[in-house]
Design a protein around this motif. Structure first.
Motif: not given
Length: 283
Positions: A94-102, A122-126, A129-132, A201-212
């Motif tokens: 199973v792979v799960i994704y959301d809008g990017g926040q995670g 979990v899809l890293d970056g939500g 990250a799927w891009g184009e 804070p959870t926000a510090q788990n991710v980089s600027a692009d939303g990936t872990f």
């Protein structure tokens, strides 16, 4: 097996002989007064990863709000039925994704792992990250799954357990630092934190692009917060959603952690429970 997957690897797996079940759990916490709630189902209908099934966090990944918090754990039987309708099988990844926040994706990840599914990522970056790569507007019609949830595969805390861990182990507060300090509280009855809890804070788990952040960086971060010296680690947040993201980050760092699912929204329902404010764990 890691708990996250890149968009490139997911694209390859979807084209392979054993594609994973895809769950779209887009959701947002609304704190603006009068703002309409985010409509994840409408966002899904407008475009989603091909084959993905939408799952509603508020209605299907949580019980009704009340004394157990804003997002208490769902009834296990009802959760299992939702997963089977989404096509989840015990022998299929199973792979799960959301809008990017995670956060929402991590909540679904935690629930499936807690109830015994062995292969959830979990899809890293939500979705970002799927891009184009192409999206679909077609409604998925998966075959009925066979997943039967059996709770207990991950550690779970209640309010008393969280209080004990704050005293005797390490309890991390995944909310924004200003909510931990009690300076603002946009959602729950009162601001502050569980006495003894450490701000993380959870926000510090991710980089600027939303990936872990890389696992080594996460491990160093959590070690600096006390995981290296703690026999047991637990996490809470406002309602058990962003805390699941923290549990996932801790897993990437090699640190098992328990989730206090009721979190602050349950803790503050009982006015006899103590509340600490300020930047220090203890008042």
């Amino acid at each position: 097996m890691t708990a996250i997957i890149t968009a490139s690897d997911l694209s390859d797996e979807l084209a392979g002989e054993r594609p994973p079940v895809l769950l779209d759990v887009r959701w947002q916490l609304s704190t603006a007064v009068g703002a309409p709630p985010f409509d994840g189902r409408a966002a899904h209908a407008a475009g989603h990863l091909p084959g993905a099934v939408f799952v509603d966090l508020d209605r299907e990944l949580a019980g009704a709000p009340g004394e157990r918090g804003r997002h208490p754990l769902p009834d296990v039987g009802e959760f299992g039925a939702v997963m089977r309708r989404a096509g989840v099988r015990a022998d299929t990844p199973v792979v799960i994704y959301d809008g990017g926040q995670g956060w929402a994706a991590a909540r679904a990840w935690w629930l499936l792992r807690w109830t015994g599914h062995p292969d959830v990522r979990v899809l890293d970056g939500g979705l970002a990250a799927w891009g184009e790569r192409p999206l679909s507007t077609a409604a998925a019609t998966p075959a009925e799954g066979d997943f039967q949830p059996e709770p207990g595969a991950l550690a779970l805390l209640d309010a008393d357990g969280a209080a004990a861990l704050a005293r005797e182990g390490l309890l991390l507060d995944a909310r924004a630092a200003e909510r931990y300090r009690g300076e603002v509280e946009p959602v729950d009855r009162v601001g502050g934190h569980i006495p003894g809890a450490v701000s993380a804070p959870t926000a510090q788990n991710v980089s600027a692009d939303g990936t872990f952040r890389p696992a080594a960086e996460l491990a160093a971060r959590f070690a600096s917060l006390g995981t290296a010296d703690a026999a047991e680690v637990g996490v809470y947040c406002g309602s058990g959603v962003s805390a699941a993201h923290q549990v996932l980050a801790l897993e990437l760092a090699g640190v098992p952690a328990a989730l206090y699912a009721g979190s602050w929204s349950e803790w503050t329902q009982d006015e006899s429970r103590p509340v600490a404010t300020g930047a220090r764990p203890h008042p």
